[in-house]
Design an enzyme around this catalytic site. Structure first.
Site, PDB file in Angstrom:
ATOM      1  N   GLU A 185     -10.007 -91.227  -1.907  1.00 41.40           N
ATOM      2  CA  GLU A 185      -9.337 -89.931  -1.777  1.00 41.40           C
ATOM      3  C   GLU A 185      -9.746 -89.176  -0.524  1.00 41.40           C
ATOM      4  O   GLU A 185      -8.924 -88.522   0.113  1.00 41.40           O
ATOM      5  CB  GLU A 185      -9.600 -89.068  -3.024  1.00 41.40           C
ATOM      6  CG  GLU A 185      -8.888 -89.545  -4.278  1.00 41.40           C
ATOM      7  CD  GLU A 185      -9.608 -90.690  -4.985  1.00 41.40           C
ATOM      8  OE1 GLU A 185     -10.771 -90.971  -4.621  1.00 41.40           O
ATOM      9  OE2 GLU A 185      -9.021 -91.282  -5.900  1.00 41.40           O
ATOM     10  N   PHE A 191     -11.366 -83.843  -6.300  1.00 36.86           N
ATOM     11  CA  PHE A 191     -12.732 -83.364  -6.050  1.00 36.86           C
ATOM     12  C   PHE A 191     -13.516 -84.368  -5.197  1.00 36.86           C
ATOM     13  O   PHE A 191     -14.500 -84.009  -4.566  1.00 36.86           O
ATOM     14  CB  PHE A 191     -13.460 -83.080  -7.367  1.00 36.86           C
ATOM     15  CG  PHE A 191     -12.767 -82.023  -8.211  1.00 36.86           C
ATOM     16  CD1 PHE A 191     -11.983 -81.047  -7.624  1.00 36.86           C
ATOM     17  CD2 PHE A 191     -12.887 -82.025  -9.585  1.00 36.86           C
ATOM     18  CE1 PHE A 191     -11.339 -80.086  -8.390  1.00 36.86           C
ATOM     19  CE2 PHE A 191     -12.252 -81.069 -10.361  1.00 36.86           C
ATOM     20  CZ  PHE A 191     -11.475 -80.092  -9.756  1.00 36.86           C
ATOM     21  N   HIS A 230     -11.548 -86.185 -16.225  1.00 42.71           N
ATOM     22  CA  HIS A 230     -10.128 -86.406 -15.941  1.00 42.71           C
ATOM     23  C   HIS A 230      -9.266 -85.170 -16.163  1.00 42.71           C
ATOM     24  O   HIS A 230      -8.133 -85.134 -15.719  1.00 42.71           O
ATOM     25  CB  HIS A 230      -9.581 -87.529 -16.825  1.00 42.71           C
ATOM     26  CG  HIS A 230      -9.633 -88.895 -16.197  1.00 42.71           C
ATOM     27  ND1 HIS A 230     -10.745 -89.380 -15.572  1.00 42.71           N
ATOM     28  CD2 HIS A 230      -8.694 -89.870 -16.093  1.00 42.71           C
ATOM     29  CE1 HIS A 230     -10.494 -90.606 -15.130  1.00 42.71           C
ATOM     30  NE2 HIS A 230      -9.257 -90.924 -15.426  1.00 42.71           N
TER      31      HIS A 230
END
Lengths: 318, 321
Positions: B48, B76, B117
């Site tokens: 990410e 995050f 999650h």
């Protein structure tokens, strides 16, 4: 190693997972389930070589690691089903199992986040001076994350007693790993000049031998070791809700791996008839499941406790 | 169900209209790859931080990227790129550069996936200057906010409840008449009413509309306001939209510490839009998301809790004058 005992452990994981998949189909599993079916030889082979004082860190496909680490199957099953008496009180569910008593240092549902945590445990193990290592499992998808390289680089520079076991099943959810990377896990860790070995992850004896050697090297101060275990998911990546995902991998590939199932491979080397063992383990799992389903739900009042010591002290849960 | 999801429609439309638009994701739909090409629909590893940094690079040199991070929980892992890089470029370069970039992420809603999650971080993200934080409360709002986001010059995070994509999404209350582009920073009137106002965001729009239906059976007409974006926050718009001199209940899944709705409550009182004794906050408990269904009971403000807050309290809100 005692192959029959290893076979029993793998069979326990297999039937445990299949039983939970049936529960999922009936809507009895809250959230998602990432079955370990097909990869049992990796957990059983690696953790058979672990010293009980050594921490092991897992990720969301953690049921097999937990059982092979010695966690109570009953408490693990209750946790996954969200029932009273679960390993983590119903708060962790399927993907985040942790068990201090059996040195299972958590399981994370964030890809690769377990790797630096394990390196921390390895550093602590070295400082403790007892000659222990720390172990961590990851999928091959974790090697796409930057944190993996940061961790491996630091672990190598510090010569940490860390065993990284990469379960290379060739897929990252429904994306083939080869679509998104240019080198295999073995080539990647080789490029970092890390001591590593590629092993048939469906052969529990081969895995056990590789883990025994790698852990001996870790404990002797040779720095981090990597085992790349080539394996395959028998069922699928994950199921959310009551329906399994539609097939997403080539049928030929699935058949090829199914013929090399870790249970079949091990059974081929065991001279005795395994029929009664299957019946015995199946009965154990059935009993666990019935007890779990009869157990009722966790106390809702526990939902707001345990966030922090301070919050508990001042009653700030709501 | 034959209706196509408004989100999919908005995205296809943008990819057809904007040849400089790319999509980054760990998963790509085969039909979209076939239609727009694998060079624009980019399959990515689970990385990410790098994905967001690359999307930023693309945006800075004149392209636009839709980054589907799947769960916003995974965003995050890219927090440096988001907070220090993506959100600061326009300001730090004194307007030389802009960052047309859209991040889509799923929040929480009925999936029982647990603490790593399931997040509803619009309060957290709205603390980052430079970001638009869009929080659709209905299927049409997803389409409408995505349309605006995909034409916007600055970075936008769209926080989408999984409920808006569940198999039953078409049965959800739908306050938006269409999936046409919705402006940022403009709250919407999700339901008219004269007795009190429910102010909601994301999942609580659904719950407030369900509660309003039940309150109507008790003869109470609740007005429902959908914030649509947490940043910019339509403080003055909401102040003008609440039923004058009647109670206001602000409903938020986030806990009340430093929340968007706490901010809004302060503004409503400060401007005299509502009397201090007429303001109520219904918020989520400050705990990580548990998995077991039994533990979820009462943690989040749902229609039941909203109805109870209105009619079952010792001094019912609707009777306070």
């Amino acid at each position: 190693m005692d192959l029959l005992s290893a076979y029993r452990d793998m069979l326990t994981i297999r039937l445990f997972e299949e039983s939970l998949l049936r529960c999922a189909d009936q809507g009895l599993v809250p959230g998602t389930i990432h079955p370990y079916t097909g990869q049992e030889a990796v957990a059983v082979g690696v953790l058979g070589a672990r010293h009980p004082a050594e921490w092991v860190v897992s990720f969301y496909r953690c049921h097999g690691h937990a059982l092979a680490a010695g966690c109570s199957p009953e408490r693990v099953m209750r946790e996954i089903l969200g029932r009273r008496g679960g390993l983590c009180g119903g708060k962790s569910g399927s993907m985040h199992l942790a068990d201090r008593a059996n040195r299972l240092l958590g399981s994370t549902s964030i890809v690769a986040a377990q790797l630096p945590v394990a390196a921390g445990a390895a550093m602590a193990a070295r400082l403790d001076g007892a000659g222990h290592a720390a172990l961590v499992f990851c999928g091959d998808g974790a090697l796409g994350a930057g944190g993996a390289y940061e961790t491996l680089s630091i672990a190598a520079a510090q010569r940490l007693p860390l065993l990284v076991v990469c379960e290379d099943n060739g897929w990252q959810d429904q994306t083939a790993s080869e679509w998104v990377r240019h080198l295999s896990p073995t080539e990647l860790v080789g490029g970092l000049n890390l001591p590593h070995v590629q092993v048939d992850g469906n052969d529990v004896e081969a895995v056990r031998d590789a883990a025994t050697d790698a852990l001996a090297a870790c404990r002797a101060g040779a720095g981090p070791q990597v085992i790349v275990a080539r394996t395959y998911l028998r069922d699928f990546h994950a199921q959310l809700g009551e329906h399994p995902p539609p097939p997403y991998r080539p049928e030929q590939e699935r058949r090829r791996w199914a013929a090399r199932d870790p249970l079949t491979v091990a059974a081929g080397r065991i001279p005795t008839d395994l029929t009664s063992l299957h019946a015995e383990v199946a009965a154990e799992i059935d009993a666990l499941l019935l007890a779990a389903l009869a157990a009722g739900e966790p106390d809702p009042a526990t939902a707001t406790t345990g966030v922090s010591v301070t919050a508990d002290l001042i009653g700030a849960g709501r | 169900m034959s209706r196509r999801h408004p989100a999919g429609e908005a995205i296809r439309e943008a990819f057809t209209e904007q040849p400089t638009l790319s999509h980054f994701s760990t998963y790509q739909q085969e039909d979209l790859v076939a239609q727009y090409g694998a060079d624009r629909m980019v399959r990515m590893p689970i990385a990410e931080n790098a994905m967001l940094g690359m999307a930023l690079g693309m945006a800075l040199v004149g392209r636009r990227v839709l980054f589907s991070v799947n769960r916003v929980a995974f965003l995050f892992s890219a927090f440096d790129q988001l907070v220090n890089q993506v959100a600061t470029w326009r300001y730090m370069s004194d307007g030389q550069f802009s960052v047309p970039l859209v991040i889509r992420g799923l929040t929480r809603g009925g999936e029982h996936l647990g603490a790593q999650h399931e997040h509803v971080p619009y309060g957290l993200l709205s603390q980052i200057p430079g970001l638009v934080v869009a929080v659709p409360g209905s299927p049409n709002a997803v389409g409408g906010l995505l349309r605006t986001a995909l034409g916007h010059p600055d970075p936008v995070v769209v926080l989408e409840s999984p409920r808006l994509f569940a198999p039953t999404w078409a049965e959800l209350p739908e306050p938006e008449p269409s999936a046409a582009a919705l402006p940022f920073g403009v709250a919407g009137l999700a339901r008219p009413g004269t007795d009190l106002t429910l102010v909601a965001i994301g999942n609580t729009v659904i719950e407030s509309l369900l509660a309003a239906r039940r309150l109507a059976e008790h003869g109470i007409q609740a007005r429902v306001v959908d914030l649509r974006t947490a940043a910019p926050l339509d403080r003055d718009g909401v102040a003008a939209m609440v039923v004058p001199d009647r109670p206001v209940i602000l409903v938020d899944e986030q806990s009340r510490s430093g929340s968007v709705l706490t901010d809004l409550a302060y503004h409503l009182v400060r401007t005299g839009a509502v009397r201090p004794e007429h303001v109520e906050l219904l918020t989520g408990a400050p705990v990580p998301a548990p998995v077991s269904a039994a533990l979820l009971d009462g943690l989040l403000p749902d229609a039941e809790r909203i109805v109870r807050a209105v009619i079952d309290t010792p001094a019912p809100l609707t009777q306070r004058r």
